[in-house]
Design a protein around this motif. Sequence first.
Motif, PDB file in Angstrom:
ATOM      1  N   ILE A   1       5.832   3.851   0.733  1.00  0.00           N
ATOM      2  CA  ILE A   1       5.398   2.624   0.386  1.00  0.00           C
ATOM      3  C   ILE A   1       5.293   1.592   1.489  1.00  0.00           C
ATOM      4  CG2 ILE A   1       5.666   0.436  -0.755  1.00  0.00           C
ATOM      5  CD1 ILE A   1       7.095   1.956  -2.908  1.00  0.00           C
ATOM      6  N   ASP A   2       4.428   1.042   2.017  1.00  0.00           N
ATOM      7  CA  ASP A   2       4.280   0.160   3.327  1.00  0.00           C
ATOM      8  C   ASP A   2       4.316  -1.377   2.707  1.00  0.00           C
ATOM      9  OD1 ASP A   2       3.954  -1.382   5.519  1.00  0.00           O
ATOM     10  OD2 ASP A   2       2.347  -0.404   6.337  1.00  0.00           O
ATOM     11  N   ASP A   3       5.263  -2.245   2.959  1.00  0.00           N
ATOM     12  CA  ASP A   3       4.884  -3.593   2.355  1.00  0.00           C
ATOM     13  C   ASP A   3       5.571  -4.353   3.556  1.00  0.00           C
ATOM     14  OD1 ASP A   3       4.578  -5.387   0.520  1.00  0.00           O
ATOM     15  OD2 ASP A   3       6.560  -5.381  -0.511  1.00  0.00           O
TER      16      ASP A   3
ATOM     17  N   VAL B   1       4.840  -3.716  -5.449  1.00  0.00           N
ATOM     18  CA  VAL B   1       5.860  -2.586  -5.624  1.00  0.00           C
ATOM     19  C   VAL B   1       6.191  -2.111  -7.099  1.00  0.00           C
ATOM     20  CG1 VAL B   1       8.228  -1.718  -4.977  1.00  0.00           C
ATOM     21  CG2 VAL B   1       6.755  -2.806  -3.418  1.00  0.00           C
TER      22      VAL B   1
ATOM     23  N   VAL C   1       0.988  -1.266   0.199  1.00  0.00           N
ATOM     24  CA  VAL C   1       0.118   0.035  -0.093  1.00  0.00           C
ATOM     25  C   VAL C   1       0.849   1.197  -0.194  1.00  0.00           C
ATOM     26  CG1 VAL C   1      -1.805   1.383   1.345  1.00  0.00           C
ATOM     27  CG2 VAL C   1      -1.951  -1.283   1.121  1.00  0.00           C
ATOM     28  N   ALA C   2       0.338   2.105  -0.608  1.00  0.00           N
ATOM     29  CA  ALA C   2       1.485   3.116  -1.039  1.00  0.00           C
ATOM     30  C   ALA C   2       0.756   4.900  -1.046  1.00  0.00           C
ATOM     31  CB  ALA C   2       2.257   3.313  -2.118  1.00  0.00           C
ATOM     32  N   GLU C   3       1.174   5.562  -0.612  1.00  0.00           N
ATOM     33  CA  GLU C   3       0.483   7.131  -0.552  1.00  0.00           C
ATOM     34  C   GLU C   3       1.439   7.875  -1.569  1.00  0.00           C
ATOM     35  OE1 GLU C   3      -1.484  10.148   2.306  1.00  0.00           O
ATOM     36  OE2 GLU C   3       0.706  10.045   2.271  1.00  0.00           O
TER      37      GLU C   3
ATOM     38  N   ILE D   1      -5.575  -1.759   1.435  1.00  0.00           N
ATOM     39  CA  ILE D   1      -6.221  -0.219   1.843  1.00  0.00           C
ATOM     40  C   ILE D   1      -7.243  -0.593   3.026  1.00  0.00           C
ATOM     41  CG2 ILE D   1      -7.410   1.544   0.982  1.00  0.00           C
ATOM     42  CD1 ILE D   1      -6.184   1.367  -1.628  1.00  0.00           C
TER      43      ILE D   1
ATOM     44  N   LEU E   1      -1.356  -7.129   3.134  1.00  0.00           N
ATOM     45  CA  LEU E   1      -1.580  -5.497   3.207  1.00  0.00           C
ATOM     46  C   LEU E   1      -2.575  -5.055   2.454  1.00  0.00           C
ATOM     47  CD1 LEU E   1       1.763  -3.098   3.550  1.00  0.00           C
ATOM     48  CD2 LEU E   1      -0.235  -3.612   5.361  1.00  0.00           C
TER      49      LEU E   1
ATOM     50  N   VAL F   1      -3.824   6.956  -1.998  1.00  0.00           N
ATOM     51  CA  VAL F   1      -3.421   5.859  -1.656  1.00  0.00           C
ATOM     52  C   VAL F   1      -3.715   4.877  -2.718  1.00  0.00           C
ATOM     53  CG1 VAL F   1      -3.416   4.219   0.071  1.00  0.00           C
ATOM     54  CG2 VAL F   1      -3.674   6.531   0.749  1.00  0.00           C
TER      55      VAL F   1
END
Lengths: 93, 93, 93, 93
Positions: D77-79, D49, D3-5, D87, D85, D44
């Motif tokens: 990025i959160d991985d 990736v 998930v990334a912003e 949203i 993972l 988001v």
Amino acid sequence: MAVAELCLFPLGTKTPSVGKYLEPVLEVIRTSGLKYKLCPMGTVVEGSVEEILDLVKACHEAIFRAGAERVVISLRIDDRTDKPLTIEGKMRV
Amino acid sequence: MAVAELCLFPLGTKTPSVGKYLEPVLEVIRTSGLKYKLCPMGTVVEGSVEEILDLVKACHEAIFRAGAERVVISLRIDDRTDKPLTIEGKMRV
Amino acid sequence: MAVAELCLFPLGTKTPSVGKYLEPVLEVIRTSGLKYKLCPMGTVVEGSVEEILDLVKACHEAIFRAGAERVVISLRIDDRTDKPLTIEGKMRV
Amino acid sequence: MAVAELCLFPLGTKTPSVGKYLEPVLEVIRTSGLKYKLCPMGTVVEGSVEEILDLVKACHEAIFRAGAERVVISLRIDDRTDKPLTIEGKMRV
């Protein structure tokens, strides 16, 4: 001590070069008494979290005083209680 | 009013799930009196820059009180003087 | 050329010191062929946006190979078409 | 899935309102096929990736095509590999 990186981006300026808005911000940092290091993507400062947040407030005021109409401020703080954090220490990692 | 996004990442926790460190931080935000919105990558708050920075300070204290040994705090503030900024207004863009 | 700052934070690493996860990431950056500068809060690189994003992908792989179970990657890119951007140029501001 | 912003800030746009530069970026995100959520301080997205970095590249191209002369792109990025993972999952924390 915490270490933090601070960047300010004025939006809506007439040209993409924003140095004239950032110069008064750097002056605030220089005269803050905090240890600091200019880096290509922002300025790194060392201090307590309270000192760092006070500095952010002063930089926010400085950029509007310099004529900015809108600003995005990006701050990232690294703080730990298990061992001291310093700008120099973080350069060694 | 400024709008800001705040995220805290505790480092060195025993497991990659960090909710137990963030729950007390969310409680600080909930009881701050500031308007806020939970988002997937952080919490968005609305207030004066002074109120936002005071909230960051309180969140920083809360995560260490929750047992974190190290924290990275990421804050991004958007502020403008030419027109009002609100969480709802920014959702419309 | 764009200039970008890259930081990786492994979460859930048992201890707050995360150097052993970052060393292989720095090795990826060092051998990338891109110009780079180590800074206290992250590493700054210079290259095309495509080169920078390829480097992010390689760093992401490296930190999981180093044993991280979760990672937060923070990237900020500055790019402009009106004049050249370089790491040295940005140090002068 | 990560998930990334993603947030883009065009600089030097004459006025502080930058919606006309961001609209084509949102169109790129909407038509990317990735799951996304508009938030007050950024958009988001959920994907691998590689997919996320490809999207950043497309957004970078879109904002210059929209007439921006300079842009700051912020990506986080959160991985994690230990559990999925999403949203929605991150909204529950």
